[in-house]
Design an enzyme around this catalytic site. Structure first.
Site, PDB file in Angstrom:
ATOM      1  N   TRP A 108      -4.293   3.405  -8.914  1.00 37.82           N
ATOM      2  CA  TRP A 108      -2.931   2.893  -8.691  1.00 37.82           C
ATOM      3  C   TRP A 108      -2.708   1.523  -9.311  1.00 37.82           C
ATOM      4  O   TRP A 108      -1.615   1.206  -9.748  1.00 37.82           O
ATOM      5  CB  TRP A 108      -2.602   2.877  -7.191  1.00 37.82           C
ATOM      6  CG  TRP A 108      -3.274   1.810  -6.367  1.00 37.82           C
ATOM      7  CD1 TRP A 108      -4.546   1.840  -5.868  1.00 37.82           C
ATOM      8  CD2 TRP A 108      -2.702   0.570  -5.926  1.00 37.82           C
ATOM      9  NE1 TRP A 108      -4.807   0.697  -5.147  1.00 37.82           N
ATOM     10  CE2 TRP A 108      -3.681  -0.093  -5.158  1.00 37.82           C
ATOM     11  CE3 TRP A 108      -1.452  -0.031  -6.089  1.00 37.82           C
ATOM     12  CZ2 TRP A 108      -3.459  -1.337  -4.578  1.00 37.82           C
ATOM     13  CZ3 TRP A 108      -1.225  -1.263  -5.495  1.00 37.82           C
ATOM     14  CH2 TRP A 108      -2.226  -1.910  -4.752  1.00 37.82           C
TER      15      TRP A 108
ATOM     16  N   TRP B  38       6.323   4.388  -1.096  1.00 35.48           N
ATOM     17  CA  TRP B  38       6.046   3.449  -0.009  1.00 35.48           C
ATOM     18  C   TRP B  38       7.395   3.049   0.576  1.00 35.48           C
ATOM     19  O   TRP B  38       8.338   2.778  -0.172  1.00 35.48           O
ATOM     20  CB  TRP B  38       5.297   2.221  -0.537  1.00 35.48           C
ATOM     21  CG  TRP B  38       3.988   2.590  -1.169  1.00 35.48           C
ATOM     22  CD1 TRP B  38       3.706   2.651  -2.500  1.00 35.48           C
ATOM     23  CD2 TRP B  38       2.781   2.955  -0.493  1.00 35.48           C
ATOM     24  NE1 TRP B  38       2.401   3.032  -2.691  1.00 35.48           N
ATOM     25  CE2 TRP B  38       1.806   3.228  -1.480  1.00 35.48           C
ATOM     26  CE3 TRP B  38       2.421   3.088   0.857  1.00 35.48           C
ATOM     27  CZ2 TRP B  38       0.502   3.618  -1.168  1.00 35.48           C
ATOM     28  CZ3 TRP B  38       1.129   3.475   1.161  1.00 35.48           C
ATOM     29  CH2 TRP B  38       0.187   3.733   0.171  1.00 35.48           C
ATOM     30  N   THR B  39       7.467   2.993   1.905  1.00 37.77           N
ATOM     31  CA  THR B  39       8.818   2.997   2.483  1.00 37.77           C
ATOM     32  C   THR B  39       9.211   1.725   3.250  1.00 37.77           C
ATOM     33  O   THR B  39      10.084   1.783   4.114  1.00 37.77           O
ATOM     34  CB  THR B  39       8.973   4.229   3.409  1.00 37.77           C
ATOM     35  OG1 THR B  39       7.979   4.141   4.443  1.00 37.77           O
ATOM     36  CG2 THR B  39       8.812   5.524   2.641  1.00 37.77           C
ATOM     37  N   GLU B  40       8.582   0.595   2.922  1.00 40.28           N
ATOM     38  CA  GLU B  40       8.972  -0.646   3.597  1.00 40.28           C
ATOM     39  C   GLU B  40      10.489  -0.836   3.582  1.00 40.28           C
ATOM     40  O   GLU B  40      11.096  -1.262   4.571  1.00 40.28           O
ATOM     41  CB  GLU B  40       8.330  -1.861   2.914  1.00 40.28           C
ATOM     42  CG  GLU B  40       6.844  -2.002   3.112  1.00 40.28           C
ATOM     43  CD  GLU B  40       6.029  -1.314   2.017  1.00 40.28           C
ATOM     44  OE1 GLU B  40       6.523  -0.337   1.408  1.00 40.28           O
ATOM     45  OE2 GLU B  40       4.887  -1.745   1.781  1.00 40.28           O
TER      46      GLU B  40
ATOM     47  N   HIS C 139      -5.484  -1.789   6.423  1.00 33.66           N
ATOM     48  CA  HIS C 139      -4.199  -1.202   6.845  1.00 33.66           C
ATOM     49  C   HIS C 139      -4.345  -0.495   8.197  1.00 33.66           C
ATOM     50  O   HIS C 139      -3.843   0.623   8.368  1.00 33.66           O
ATOM     51  CB  HIS C 139      -3.668  -0.248   5.770  1.00 33.66           C
ATOM     52  CG  HIS C 139      -3.113  -0.963   4.564  1.00 33.66           C
ATOM     53  ND1 HIS C 139      -1.963  -1.719   4.600  1.00 33.66           N
ATOM     54  CD2 HIS C 139      -3.571  -1.069   3.291  1.00 33.66           C
ATOM     55  CE1 HIS C 139      -1.720  -2.243   3.397  1.00 33.66           C
ATOM     56  NE2 HIS C 139      -2.696  -1.879   2.587  1.00 33.66           N
TER      57      HIS C 139
ATOM     58  N   GLU D 281      -6.702  -2.434  -0.382  1.00 31.92           N
ATOM     59  CA  GLU D 281      -6.208  -3.691   0.187  1.00 31.92           C
ATOM     60  C   GLU D 281      -6.853  -4.038   1.537  1.00 31.92           C
ATOM     61  O   GLU D 281      -6.166  -4.176   2.540  1.00 31.92           O
ATOM     62  CB  GLU D 281      -4.687  -3.614   0.331  1.00 31.92           C
ATOM     63  CG  GLU D 281      -3.997  -3.435  -1.008  1.00 31.92           C
ATOM     64  CD  GLU D 281      -2.472  -3.338  -0.904  1.00 31.92           C
ATOM     65  OE1 GLU D 281      -1.804  -3.860  -1.793  1.00 31.92           O
ATOM     66  OE2 GLU D 281      -1.979  -2.719   0.061  1.00 31.92           O
TER      67      GLU D 281
ATOM     68  N   ASP E 293      -0.814   3.145   9.171  1.00 33.71           N
ATOM     69  CA  ASP E 293      -0.797   1.849   8.487  1.00 33.71           C
ATOM     70  C   ASP E 293      -0.607   0.759   9.535  1.00 33.71           C
ATOM     71  O   ASP E 293      -0.556   1.032  10.738  1.00 33.71           O
ATOM     72  CB  ASP E 293       0.297   1.811   7.402  1.00 33.71           C
ATOM     73  CG  ASP E 293      -0.179   1.011   6.182  1.00 33.71           C
ATOM     74  OD1 ASP E 293      -0.506  -0.178   6.364  1.00 33.71           O
ATOM     75  OD2 ASP E 293      -0.238   1.567   5.076  1.00 33.71           O
TER      76      ASP E 293
HETATM   77  C1  ACM Z   1      -1.319   0.876  -2.577  1.00 39.02           C
HETATM   78  O1  ACM Z   1      -0.240   0.846  -3.186  1.00 39.02           O
HETATM   79  N1  ACM Z   1      -1.638  -0.078  -1.712  1.00 39.02           N
HETATM   80  C2  ACM Z   1      -2.257   1.961  -2.761  1.00 39.02           C
END
Ligand code: ACM
Ligand code: ZN
Length: 554
Positions: free
Chosen positions: A407, A483-485, A278, A341, A205
């Site tokens: 998603w 997702w680990t931000e 990404h 995205e 990413d």
């Molecule tokens: C995503 O949550 N950008 C797939």
């Protein structure tokens, strides 16, 4: 006196019978995910030091199952049970056998009698799931090291079981934050406990490239490291950074170790190599893959970034070489190519991109993205693999053989299924385990936003009503995404996924008509005790509303 004695005797008898209740209701076994059919029986099988594990068909796949059981019981009870290879069961044994007359590829039957335990299945995966169910029939304490040298009783029961969906997944983002090889194995163990079978590994990413690629060493020399990390929420209006270099990556040896580890536990690892968006960490390492000369840095903050691969020969050559190494490391049928995205700003400004749009007769940059994905799909198909992409790959036209991961709600999934494409459901509304699990967000660790509690996850139905008859078969299953931000440690990963993943496991495994929230809640209470015994972190307030004074951090 005589009266008193007989009263005491009756009381004593009542106490003895109370201490060994015979479960009458299936849910008294506290199994999660709930099996298809559970028939209770009286009595117990006693697991002792001389209990044998008998495996009928020793193979590369079944061998690790008996070994898993032996190791698990050794750690839990102190008894190192003998594994025997024989086609005949013996009294006092746990008999593991393949039965070609069964039809479900991942199904199993589990029979516990006073004399023996028999697990039979069409294929090795089913045997493994039968062993996992047997594990849940054991006392909670076996999940910890507490019950050494115990004689353990397993309640008699007959279970027939098979999963509803073939794809039962969890995604972990290791780009925003990095977790060690050992932690990744622990994550896989969580899948095992929940009879889930897909580990979707989000490896690249903007904030980090985490997979060693021998042909492009700068991907990990440069792309795996960011100079610092944003502090606080990306949308909080401040711009504070911690000033600490951060990163890490998995060597190819690490990856082989994890893939082998997962395979023995019937978990397939699907790697995700993000394209065309990404990709800023890759561009920091190799700026010539972008539309502009750069330089670029590995991103230090969260969000959607404009720096993306330029659809030029150099970038395709790079991605193909990367994927060749990925194919060699991951035997999975699917390769996830991201596709989400991808802002089109740079492509709009780029002369090469515009020339390409004209040359290929494309309508716009969305069709250029479709052209990009279709070209990569061909390469991946030519190497015997299939692509999965996030639902943006529907925009500008779907690549011919792509599986869609829906998603942004379920719309993409419905559209793809209607176009006869396979679908994995993972809508933010029910499957994003980076969302807050309580509405009282000030009592929770910082999260990306949203609200998704365990009850809502449990209510999820992966097959949308809009699909009819034959179309429903395109829904392969569902997946929870992490997702680990805002999830810097593995302990925090556990907190975010548990027990939401426990709820999802029943959504993807159990029959729809058998699902019942109140019943699940009771079984979950016992499952949480298993997590306690195993020292696994989870959201403690998940079944209650957090009250003032609750610990803020886990
Ligand atoms: C995503 O949550 N950008 C797939
Ligand atoms: Zn360009």
């Amino acid at each position: 006196m005589y009266k008193l004695m007989s009263c005491l005797l009756i009381l004593l008898l009542m106490m003895v019978s109370c201490s060994q209740p015979v479960p009458e209701e299936p849910n008294q076994y506290h199994l999660i995910p709930l099996p298809q059919k559970v028939v209770t029986r009286e009595g117990k099988f006693h697991l002792k030091a001389d209990t044998k594990i008998i495996l009928t068909q020793q193979s590369e796949e079944t061998g690790p199952i008996s070994e898993f059981l032996r190791q698990f019981l050794k750690e839990a009870t102190g008894h190192d049970l003998e594994i025997m290879h024989s086609s005949k069961p013996e009294n006092g044994s746990i008999f593991l056998t393949l039965d070609p007359s069964q039809t479900a590829p991942e199904g199993y039957t589990l029979k516990v009698d006073t004399e023996q335990v028999t697990i039979s299945a069409k294929a090795a995966a089913g045997l493994f799931y039968g062993v996992q169910t047997m594990r849940q029939l054991l006392p909670v304490a076996v999940e910890g090291p507490a019950s050494h040298d115990a004689i353990i009783a397993i309640p008699n029961v007959a279970i027939e079981d098979t999963p509803r969906f073939s794809y039962r997944g969890m995604m972990l983002d290791v780009a925003r934050h990095f977790y060690t090889v050992d932690e990744i194995k622990q994550f896989i163990e969580l899948l095992v406990m929940h009879k889930m079978n897909i580990f979707h590994w989000h490896l690249t990413d903007d904030q980090g490239w985490r997979i060693e690629i021998k042909k492009y060493p700068k991907l990990t020399e440069i792309g795996a490291w960011r100079k610092e990390t944003r502090v606080g929420h990306a949308g909080d209006g401040s711009s504070r950074y911690d000033g600490k270099r951060y990163g890490g990556f998995y060597s190819q040896e690490d990856i082989k170790e994890i893939v082998t580890y997962a395979k023995k536990k019937f978990v397939t690892v699907i790697p995700e190599i993000e394209m065309p968006g990404h990709s800023q960490a890759a561009l920091a390492a190799y700026p010539k893959l972008a539309c502009n000369p750069g330089p670029y840095e590995v991103s230090t903050t969260w969000g959607v970034h404009k720096e993306v691969y330029c659809p030029k020969e150099e970038a395709f050559g790079f991605l193909e070489e990367v994927l060749k190494e990925v194919f060699a490391l991951f035997p999975s049928k699917y390769i996830h190519i991201g596709g989400d995205e991808c802002p089109k700003d740079r492509w709009k400004e780029c002369l090469d991109c515009q020339t390409l749009i004209q040359k290929e007769g494309l309508e716009d940059e969305h069709e250029l993205q479709c052209w990009f994905i279709t070209r990569m799909e061909k390469f991946i198909n030519d190497h015997g693999r299939k692509i999965i992409g996030w639902d943006e790959i529907l925009e500008g036209g779907l690549a011919p053989n792509a599986t869609v991961m829906s998603w942004r709600g379920v719309k993409g999934g419905i559209e793809a299924a209607k176009q006869k494409h396979d679908v994995i459901m993972t809508p933010t509304s029910h499957c994003y385990f980076d969302y807050y699990q309580s509405e009282e967000t000030d009592k929770e660790p910082l999260a990306i936003g949203g609200f998704l509690n365990v009850q809502k996850v449990y209510s999820y139905e992966p097959v949308p009503d809009e699909l009819t008859g034959d179309e429903t078969k395109y829904i392969l299953g569902a997946q929870g995404n992490v997702w680990t931000e805002y999830i810097p440690t593995y302990e925090h990963v556990q907190y975010m996924v548990l027990p939401r993943m426990t709820a999802l496991s029943e959504v993807v495994w159990s029959d729809k008509q058998n699902r019942n929230w109140d019943d699940f809640k009771e079984r979950l209470k016992v499952q949480l005790k298993r997590f306690d015994a195993a020292g696994i972190n989870y959201a403690k307030h998940s079944l209650t509303k957090p009250s003032a004074g609750n610990e803020k951090n886990q």
